[in-house]
Design a protein around this motif. Sequence first.
Motif, PDB file in Angstrom:
ATOM      1  N   SER A 350      -9.837 101.602 -37.370  1.00 17.49           N
ATOM      2  CA  SER A 350      -9.144 101.499 -38.653  1.00 17.49           C
ATOM      3  C   SER A 350      -7.681 101.873 -38.472  1.00 17.49           C
ATOM      4  O   SER A 350      -7.372 102.773 -37.687  1.00 17.49           O
ATOM      5  N   PHE A 351      -6.831 101.241 -39.221  1.00 12.07           N
ATOM      6  CA  PHE A 351      -5.407 101.576 -39.149  1.00 12.07           C
ATOM      7  C   PHE A 351      -5.224 102.982 -39.710  1.00 12.07           C
ATOM      8  O   PHE A 351      -5.569 103.251 -40.855  1.00 12.07           O
ATOM      9  N   PRO A 352      -4.681 103.880 -38.892  1.00 12.51           N
ATOM     10  CA  PRO A 352      -4.749 105.291 -39.277  1.00 12.51           C
ATOM     11  C   PRO A 352      -3.667 105.732 -40.258  1.00 12.51           C
ATOM     12  O   PRO A 352      -3.861 106.696 -41.000  1.00 12.51           O
ATOM     13  N   ASP A 353      -2.541 105.041 -40.294  1.00 16.70           N
ATOM     14  CA  ASP A 353      -1.400 105.561 -41.055  1.00 16.70           C
ATOM     15  C   ASP A 353      -1.222 104.833 -42.372  1.00 16.70           C
ATOM     16  O   ASP A 353      -1.854 103.817 -42.640  1.00 16.70           O
ATOM     17  N   ASN A 354      -0.317 105.402 -43.174  1.00 14.31           N
ATOM     18  CA  ASN A 354       0.254 104.649 -44.289  1.00 14.31           C
ATOM     19  C   ASN A 354      -0.832 104.113 -45.226  1.00 14.31           C
ATOM     20  O   ASN A 354      -0.798 102.961 -45.654  1.00 14.31           O
ATOM     21  N   ASP A 355      -1.830 104.963 -45.517  1.00 12.94           N
ATOM     22  CA  ASP A 355      -2.932 104.552 -46.396  1.00 12.94           C
ATOM     23  C   ASP A 355      -3.661 103.308 -45.910  1.00 12.94           C
ATOM     24  O   ASP A 355      -4.228 102.545 -46.693  1.00 12.94           O
ATOM     25  N   GLY A 356      -3.610 103.090 -44.630  1.00 15.61           N
ATOM     26  CA  GLY A 356      -4.373 101.975 -44.065  1.00 15.61           C
ATOM     27  C   GLY A 356      -3.636 100.646 -44.072  1.00 15.61           C
ATOM     28  O   GLY A 356      -4.240  99.610 -43.805  1.00 15.61           O
ATOM     29  N   HIS A 357      -2.351 100.676 -44.391  1.00 15.26           N
ATOM     30  CA  HIS A 357      -1.611  99.402 -44.441  1.00 15.26           C
ATOM     31  C   HIS A 357      -0.455  99.405 -43.450  1.00 15.26           C
ATOM     32  O   HIS A 357       0.266 100.393 -43.326  1.00 15.26           O
ATOM     33  N   GLN A 358      -0.273  98.284 -42.777  1.00 17.15           N
ATOM     34  CA  GLN A 358       0.820  98.163 -41.828  1.00 17.15           C
ATOM     35  C   GLN A 358       2.165  98.061 -42.541  1.00 17.15           C
ATOM     36  O   GLN A 358       2.248  97.632 -43.679  1.00 17.15           O
ATOM     37  N   VAL A 359       3.204  98.451 -41.825  1.00 15.45           N
ATOM     38  CA  VAL A 359       4.553  98.182 -42.310  1.00 15.45           C
ATOM     39  C   VAL A 359       4.904  96.757 -41.899  1.00 15.45           C
ATOM     40  O   VAL A 359       4.758  96.392 -40.726  1.00 15.45           O
ATOM     41  N   VAL A 360       5.320  95.967 -42.864  1.00 16.25           N
ATOM     42  CA  VAL A 360       5.623  94.568 -42.557  1.00 16.25           C
ATOM     43  C   VAL A 360       7.016  94.469 -41.961  1.00 16.25           C
ATOM     44  O   VAL A 360       7.982  94.949 -42.537  1.00 16.25           O
ATOM     45  N   THR A 361       7.087  93.866 -40.797  1.00 16.72           N
ATOM     46  CA  THR A 361       8.363  93.820 -40.081  1.00 16.72           C
ATOM     47  C   THR A 361       8.928  92.413 -39.996  1.00 16.72           C
ATOM     48  O   THR A 361       9.974  92.199 -39.412  1.00 16.72           O
TER      49      THR A 361
END
Lengths: 366, 366, 366, 366
Positions: A350-361
Amino acid sequence: MAVVKDREETLRSFYEDVRSKALEPLWVISANVNTVEPTREVQPWIWRWRDVRPRMIQAGELMGVGHEGADRRVLTMKNPSNTRELGTSRTLVSAVQMVYPGEEAPTHRHTMAALRFIIEGEGAKTIVNGEPLTMEPGDFLLTPSWTWHGHIHQGAGPMLWLDVLDVPFVRGLDLGFYEEYSDPPRVQPADRPIDDNLRRYGAGSLLPPPKAELSTPYSPLFSYKWRQGRETLARLAGDDDSPYDGTAVTYTNPFTGGPVMPTINASLHLLRPGQSGNAHRHTSTTIYYVAEGRGSSILEGKRFDWEFGDTFVVPNWCWHEHTAVDGDAVLFAADDSPMLKAVDLLREQSFPDNDGHQVVTGTCGV
Amino acid sequence: MAVVKDREETLRSFYEDVRSKALEPLWVISANVNTVEPTREVQPWIWRWRDVRPRMIQAGELMGVGHEGADRRVLTMKNPSNTRELGTSRTLVSAVQMVYPGEEAPTHRHTMAALRFIIEGEGAKTIVNGEPLTMEPGDFLLTPSWTWHGHIHQGAGPMLWLDVLDVPFVRGLDLGFYEEYSDPPRVQPADRPIDDNLRRYGAGSLLPPPKAELSTPYSPLFSYKWRQGRETLARLAGDDDSPYDGTAVTYTNPFTGGPVMPTINASLHLLRPGQSGNAHRHTSTTIYYVAEGRGSSILEGKRFDWEFGDTFVVPNWCWHEHTAVDGDAVLFAADDSPMLKAVDLLREQSFPDNDGHQVVTGTCGV
Amino acid sequence: MAVVKDREETLRSFYEDVRSKALEPLWVISANVNTVEPTREVQPWIWRWRDVRPRMIQAGELMGVGHEGADRRVLTMKNPSNTRELGTSRTLVSAVQMVYPGEEAPTHRHTMAALRFIIEGEGAKTIVNGEPLTMEPGDFLLTPSWTWHGHIHQGAGPMLWLDVLDVPFVRGLDLGFYEEYSDPPRVQPADRPIDDNLRRYGAGSLLPPPKAELSTPYSPLFSYKWRQGRETLARLAGDDDSPYDGTAVTYTNPFTGGPVMPTINASLHLLRPGQSGNAHRHTSTTIYYVAEGRGSSILEGKRFDWEFGDTFVVPNWCWHEHTAVDGDAVLFAADDSPMLKAVDLLREQSFPDNDGHQVVTGTCGV
Amino acid sequence: MAVVKDREETLRSFYEDVRSKALEPLWVISANVNTVEPTREVQPWIWRWRDVRPRMIQAGELMGVGHEGADRRVLTMKNPSNTRELGTSRTLVSAVQMVYPGEEAPTHRHTMAALRFIIEGEGAKTIVNGEPLTMEPGDFLLTPSWTWHGHIHQGAGPMLWLDVLDVPFVRGLDLGFYEEYSDPPRVQPADRPIDDNLRRYGAGSLLPPPKAELSTPYSPLFSYKWRQGRETLARLAGDDDSPYDGTAVTYTNPFTGGPVMPTINASLHLLRPGQSGNAHRHTSTTIYYVAEGRGSSILEGKRFDWEFGDTFVVPNWCWHEHTAVDGDAVLFAADDSPMLKAVDLLREQSFPDNDGHQVVTGTCGV
């Protein structure tokens, strides 16, 4: 300094010598081999229906099927990041196939397993081991490893569908066998009723006594109709949702409850308006096809917008999350998890950071 | 002569002595133990609906359910040939149960597994592990070993159904555990939606991702509706028929393709007008319930006529063959083959003579 | 003519256009993809101990192990016919490793599975998940996927062994994960008795109650001693022989009877003097190591002579047959059949002509 | 009062009426059926070798074996608390069998599975499916369901062994089939080498390629020698001990890692001097035979002392704990857990009070 030079010279000469005996020092290549995480060549990519469909139509003008044409009128999705022979990912290849009324794609079989998801058209049939399977938009069909299969089209208008095969996996192992049904190539005649196995095994948990012929490593149920899948999604929407992929149902082998084929698993995913799943990644690869609606996915930090008919690939160990816009979206997914599970290489995170959401780049420019 | 007498005397005295030490010479009992074929105590029997129903109604007048009544208003089918405590066969017991509107059969659980096949009425529900299951004529319901289950009835008119349990098997092994849900006994409240698992897992080969709670040795799909079963039979009629039992479909666990419970298998059989199966026998016992139509069965050479609502038992290793009269007949069957297969005691034999049909030597007088 | 040219031009322009959209027409590549039999790049090859050993000793002079040296002093067998990164075959890589007294090969783990077959020396130990495994000539050791493993050497003289790993398979799928036990790298201390699992699970069909930790997809028995294997071969010689590979025994997981690891199977083969097996081929790849004696193999029509310490590879779908000369020969074999069986790609074929023997067309010049 | 009497009368008359139709009201019997814990008829019991052996010798004087004698010279252990036909417990029967030199116990087969544990003597053989198995004190032999088996004795002195069979289970289900090898009864000739399967499959995790004949539901390894078992116990003593039963090893099927037969599991237990296990109980039944040493067991609060040659039974759901006195004690155990596991009826419970030890309330007077 001279010592260093000497050592370098000695090593170089040693390397040359051992290589002449087909030996390679591990310490020379170990930095490449022993990577903390997979060094993945294949990157996410999307094939837009607005690009693919007109080219498929063009292909129809340029290339016949069957007699004096190609065996198959297929445009495969070659991932630009993949340097190998072919492949949408390291293990799977997706493609679009088109058949015109009156055309016949001759029968063959191969060790590579295939599945079909129907995009548009009506009246074509895939004949698998003598059983004609109807093809309607949204239907999901199997042509497992080493089953005879050909396509005919007795309807009106072009018939288009998505193919997904495990060609890169099987050929990557140099294990491709192939056989034509007859010489000259033609379509195997139907010697069983239309959608016979669907009639027999399609009622779910009400099965006729198993026949010897059914001890196959793949589902003897060769086709799954769109309506049943869509209704099931609607019925389950909301309370069975996964944290990642919306409401999900897996196509299963009714005689085992397992995946439809030993190398490829298939599923349907419903995303409701605005529903936004968390990001995760796994060692399996997924090819998504947009069966309904519009939305976008964040793949390894980059945004991919998609709509009906688009196909995109989430390679192994690639962070991904999906969201629908405007209304319901339905994604058909084909993945290679069965083969990885069989050799104990399936992992998920599971994506561990940022409430489970990626930073869109960024946004996919395709 | 004296020698013989002496020997007899010596043996008698020896037997007395060893028995005082809890020993029994095998040669004394081996003729009983080592029989070429099973010495079966239990004989075929039939319970006629015209006998059972009025008595069930009478039971309704004499005995309440729940508060100050019985936990269950049940008439069990005690095979007259069975000298044990209870049992329709050596392993299974069938029974008829009735609930009136407003009654509540309090929740309990036990190691004995149960199934229900609904005979008549509407509006009752069985609550299994907090999930209310609707009950309509022809529906098939599970209450597997150690699952909480109670019955409520909020409709109109009496609700009647067939119960089949593995009580003789489990109690024959002295392995009966039993627990009441609460003290004083009452019905477990519904904390899940109505027919929730049917909604989730009833779509056949389209399954949501398995949950941890589903790694059960029984089907998590607790109910199977009549309509789907009947339609499946109609669809398969004719070309998938077994040589013995007409068109057959087995209720399966969607996550394994196996039987619904580890001790009992359940199936539906369609006999078309005049269709007459061959005779066979097997080490498993089958309890048949007539869900539709009329017909007759030859059981160990004797003819048993049957019609809607009747229940009859074909014990282990008993020759049997069935035929319908007038129109379609549908038999619901519950058998103990899973437990026999698990211990490698399942055998089957086709009737070898007379084109596969027994010579009828009599008619059941019941 | 102009028409042909026009069509060629049109097609060329069409191909250019579709490729710009990451599409590739299947008919352009299908001749490559659809081959009747696998197009196998990897050819048979042999690495002679008389070539490898002196170079390994040289490597010992040039490269230390552990502190300021390499993590592993390994010469991998790079098949000259293989154009990929590394690999003795498409799926497996064999190598020779050497450790000197006092050296420590630091502990790490990776998704790639490994096995060892000891060639010479004494006094070294492999520590797998805290358990020190003794290493004596002919012993067979496992370090399955993602198990910690390091090597120490407290004896005298160099210690040499054969490694076989599934690196080409796992890395071919871009699924290599790797982790060092500590920073700076060092060897995991032994926290379990020497050969503990051998003591526990080595008695064959007499097993202590399974522990939770044993529900592993690989054998919890990490080492198999040479003496037991050799004695078993001697005991079975003659009456259990396969038509192909002499007397064979497979190393198994005592808790399942299956292969030692999900990707690699290992076995021992005894060829008695002059015993000559028939030729066959299979889709699995085998790496053979000569543990005892002398002999020769015919691989795809070419003769490869071998003796103690040599390693040769029989790639997938390659005809092969073996014979011993002078006296008993023992081959250790590692193959990838478990992974192929798991995905239903395992096929085998007996050589049909010439009484089962290939016509020899040449000799390996290496 | 009159009302009550009326109701009683009405009910009595109702009961009579329904019973005439083979129906039994559940509420009349439910108190018996729905017990919180199993109502177990069978109680613990012990058969002392000092009682059994002399009577066996006496039996030898009174009853021959084979020609004009009994098929088997067997004294079965009939549990005094068991009211059924025969049985040491509800599912298992143990017995002692004796053969004299020159005697032949003719070959037969039956659906009931049997095992042997050798007590004393030498020179006899059990021929299973044509394979002669040597019998030495402490050896463990299988004659699985429906395998041919006879006994011969070409040594000196009487040969005695313990038999354990699942006769009460199989016959309790009326599933006993039996067949004599020939008419007149005689012993099947040996057509395979002595201890052939032991030679083939006895090396534990080194197995020859499986043969078709080996896809049996029981272990193809028909015999396990005492020495290997005893050495394994000694090797494992101390650090692998269970909280209940000392050091334990299970006899397994080398091809599956599972129990030797689908109905019966067998194991060896080492209790070191003074070692005292905790009490527990389970739904499975265990028959213990004292293979070595002396000790005592607390069974349901009562103390049973035992020594070499004694046999005692711990029925289902009976608290039990064991201790050795003076020196090592070894118990051979046969239990019915496989059949219970197969139908999901296996439960276990640790004794919750008094540091895991029962309060002793008496001593077995036998």
